[in-house]
Design a protein around this motif. Structure first.
Motif, PDB file in Angstrom:
ATOM      1  N   PRO A  49       0.801  -1.225   0.000  1.00 11.20           N
ATOM      2  CA  PRO A  49       0.000   0.000   0.000  1.00 11.20           C
ATOM      3  C   PRO A  49       0.833   1.273   0.000  1.00 11.20           C
ATOM      4  N   LEU A  50       2.132   1.166   0.234  1.00 10.88           N
ATOM      5  CA  LEU A  50       2.984   2.348   0.337  1.00 10.88           C
ATOM      6  C   LEU A  50       3.661   2.729  -0.968  1.00 10.88           C
ATOM      7  N   VAL A  51       3.684   1.827  -1.946  1.00 14.56           N
ATOM      8  CA  VAL A  51       4.508   2.015  -3.131  1.00 14.56           C
ATOM      9  C   VAL A  51       3.899   3.031  -4.085  1.00 14.56           C
ATOM     10  N   VAL A  52       4.791   3.727  -4.782  1.00 18.96           N
ATOM     11  CA  VAL A  52       4.401   4.630  -5.859  1.00 18.96           C
ATOM     12  C   VAL A  52       4.821   3.986  -7.180  1.00 18.96           C
ATOM     13  N   TYR A  53       3.858   3.710  -8.064  1.00 21.39           N
ATOM     14  CA  TYR A  53       4.143   3.102  -9.373  1.00 21.39           C
ATOM     15  C   TYR A  53       4.341   4.197 -10.422  1.00 21.39           C
ATOM     16  N   PRO A  54       5.130   3.925 -11.453  1.00 25.57           N
ATOM     17  CA  PRO A  54       5.999   2.758 -11.628  1.00 25.57           C
ATOM     18  C   PRO A  54       7.160   2.811 -10.638  1.00 25.57           C
ATOM     19  N   CYS A  55       7.601   1.641 -10.203  1.00 20.99           N
ATOM     20  CA  CYS A  55       8.562   1.545  -9.115  1.00 20.99           C
ATOM     21  C   CYS A  55       9.887   0.965  -9.593  1.00 20.99           C
ATOM     22  N   LEU A  56      10.961   1.676  -9.310  1.00 24.64           N
ATOM     23  CA  LEU A  56      12.315   1.146  -9.479  1.00 24.64           C
ATOM     24  C   LEU A  56      12.745   0.672  -8.093  1.00 24.64           C
ATOM     25  N   PRO A  57      12.782  -0.642  -7.835  1.00 23.35           N
ATOM     26  CA  PRO A  57      12.988  -1.138  -6.470  1.00 23.35           C
ATOM     27  C   PRO A  57      14.442  -1.029  -6.026  1.00 23.35           C
ATOM     28  N   GLY A  58      14.652  -1.445  -4.774  1.00 21.00           N
ATOM     29  CA  GLY A  58      16.014  -1.561  -4.270  1.00 21.00           C
ATOM     30  C   GLY A  58      16.302  -0.660  -3.085  1.00 21.00           C
ATOM     31  N   HIS A  59      16.303  -1.246  -1.873  1.00 17.64           N
ATOM     32  CA  HIS A  59      16.696  -0.475  -0.693  1.00 17.64           C
ATOM     33  C   HIS A  59      17.642  -1.257   0.220  1.00 17.64           C
ATOM     34  N   GLU A  60      18.052  -2.450  -0.212  1.00  9.76           N
ATOM     35  CA  GLU A  60      19.020  -3.252   0.546  1.00  9.76           C
ATOM     36  C   GLU A  60      20.284  -3.324  -0.298  1.00  9.76           C
ATOM     37  N   ILE A  61      21.256  -2.466   0.009  1.00 11.97           N
ATOM     38  CA  ILE A  61      22.312  -2.148  -0.956  1.00 11.97           C
ATOM     39  C   ILE A  61      23.696  -2.365  -0.375  1.00 11.97           C
ATOM     40  N   GLY A  62      24.555  -2.985  -1.173  1.00 10.64           N
ATOM     41  CA  GLY A  62      25.973  -3.074  -0.868  1.00 10.64           C
ATOM     42  C   GLY A  62      26.773  -2.641  -2.070  1.00 10.64           C
ATOM     43  N   GLY A  63      27.745  -1.758  -1.884  1.00 13.87           N
ATOM     44  CA  GLY A  63      28.511  -1.271  -3.028  1.00 13.87           C
ATOM     45  C   GLY A  63      29.786  -0.580  -2.598  1.00 13.87           C
ATOM     46  N   THR A  64      30.408   0.115  -3.562  1.00 13.96           N
ATOM     47  CA  THR A  64      31.697   0.766  -3.352  1.00 13.96           C
ATOM     48  C   THR A  64      31.628   2.199  -3.844  1.00 13.96           C
ATOM     49  N   VAL A  65      32.181   3.113  -3.066  1.00 12.60           N
ATOM     50  CA  VAL A  65      32.214   4.521  -3.449  1.00 12.60           C
ATOM     51  C   VAL A  65      33.203   4.708  -4.596  1.00 12.60           C
ATOM     52  N   THR A  66      32.755   5.363  -5.657  1.00 18.26           N
ATOM     53  CA  THR A  66      33.626   5.603  -6.818  1.00 18.26           C
ATOM     54  C   THR A  66      33.915   7.080  -7.054  1.00 18.26           C
ATOM     55  N   GLN A  67      33.150   7.957  -6.406  1.00 16.68           N
ATOM     56  CA  GLN A  67      33.371   9.397  -6.562  1.00 16.68           C
ATOM     57  C   GLN A  67      32.770  10.115  -5.363  1.00 16.68           C
ATOM     58  N   VAL A  68      33.426  11.179  -4.905  1.00 17.02           N
ATOM     59  CA  VAL A  68      32.906  11.978  -3.799  1.00 17.02           C
ATOM     60  C   VAL A  68      32.918  13.445  -4.198  1.00 17.02           C
TER      61      VAL A  68
END
Length: 340
Positions: A49-68
């Motif tokens: 009930p909380l989602v806004v469509y169209p939805c690009l999912p993904g909130h459980e994330i692991g990665g590497t910083v490439t630019q600051v």
């Protein structure tokens, strides 16, 4: 860059979206793994009930910083990070009470706003939590495990007390692990025997298949017949939400971290007779994230048992179909963003 888009009625597609560029105060993250969450599955099913469509999912994330950005000093290129996916307004009653996870106006990545299932993601540096001791697969598990730990903290666990945790999905398992680390004696409950090994590995004292055993009788025998002083519901079904009230001891506590998709009916007299404390649990705080990171560094989570399957980004739509076809077979699916 390629992005999985979920639309209504279990429709998915892959779109090309612009690569992000960083602004002042931001870092650019090369996203390596993203966990699919139960909320993503419900988004695909049309039950979130909380989602806004169209939805690009993904909130459980692991990665590497490439630019600051030039003004950022707390992250540097090469740092491995997980992402705090929530926003906080700073002004609502929750934020003013130091509980920004329950911000009235929160917008979570992959729910109310564009998510992180993309190869490059720009975020405020405050949302990128650095942990170079863990790999990106482990970092993608931090968010759901933090939600579980937050639920355990909401239960105000005492050392040695009996706690029943209903549901052995990844959030339930995170709750089990956190409760066990806090010194509770945990009874893990599910309807699928395939969850037993991972629940015990997370620290449960006992696993009960409630479709085969009389859970009310077993729970009622705990603590010399008084019953469990705390029940945490991590399923989100009307039946299990109601069951928690029956299971918990008089003067006990209930924490709801799962939410039902339809209204729930209670006999309010039981609340009064038992004088229950009933608490909701929403998301997690930065402190919860850091606590899970510390436990992960101590190998308190059976990571390999938690991960059920890996899919490349180009087959992430099939991952949702696979999960929906046999939910009990899946604890956590990780999508590999850099494998293609």
């Amino acid at each position: 860059m390629k992005a999985l888009i979920i639309d209504r009625n279990s429709q998915t597609r892959f779109d090309d979206i612009p690569e992000p560029s960083i602004k002042e105060g931001e870092v650019l993250v090369s996203v390596e793994y993203v966990g699919l969450c139960g909320s993503d599955l419900n988004t695909w099913r049309g039950l979130n009930p909380l989602v806004v469509y169209p939805c690009l999912p993904g909130h459980e994330i692991g990665g590497t910083v490439t630019q600051v950005a030039e003004d950022v000093t707390k992250c540097q290129v090469g740092d491995r990070v997980t992402i705090l996916p929530y926003t906080a307004c700073g002004e609502c009653s929750s934020c003013k009470k130091g509980r920004p996870n329950a911000c009235k106006y929160n917008q979570t990545l992959g729910v109310q706003r564009q998510g992180g299932m993309v190869r490059k993601l720009a975020v405020p540096f405050q949302k990128a939590l650095v942990c170079n001791q863990l790999n990106s697969r482990q970092l993608a598990l931090i968010e759901p495990l933090s939600v579980g730990l937050h639920a355990a903290r909401r239960g105000a666990i005492n050392v040695g007390e009996w706690v029943v945790i209903i549901g052995c999905g990844v959030i339930g398992l995170g709750t089990i692990a956190a409760a066990a680390a806090m010194g509770a004696r945990v009874i893990a409950v599910d309807i699928d025997d395939r969850k037993e090994a991972v629940a015990l590995a997370c620290g449960a004292t006992r696993f009960i298949n409630s479709s085969k055993s009389d859970l009310l009788e077993i729970a009622g025998g705990l603590d010399e017949g008084r019953g469990p002083s705390l029940v945490i519901e991590a399923v989100g079904l009307s039946s299990t939400i109601e069951l928690a009230v029956d299971l918990v001891a008089f003067a006990g506590r209930i924490v709801y971290v799962g939410y039902a998709k339809k209204p729930v009916t209670f006999d309010s007299a039981i609340f009064l007779l038992k004088e229950l404390d009933i608490r909701g649990s929403r998301g997690a705080t930065e402190a919860d994230f850091r606590a899970v990171i510390a436990l992960m560094e101590q190998n308190r989570y059976p990571v390999e048992l938690l991960i059920s399957a890996y899919y490349p980004l180009g087959k992430a739509d099939r991952a949702l179909e696979h999960w929906a076809s046999d939910p009990g077979a899946v604890t956590k699916i990780l999508v590999e963003l850099q494998s293609e």
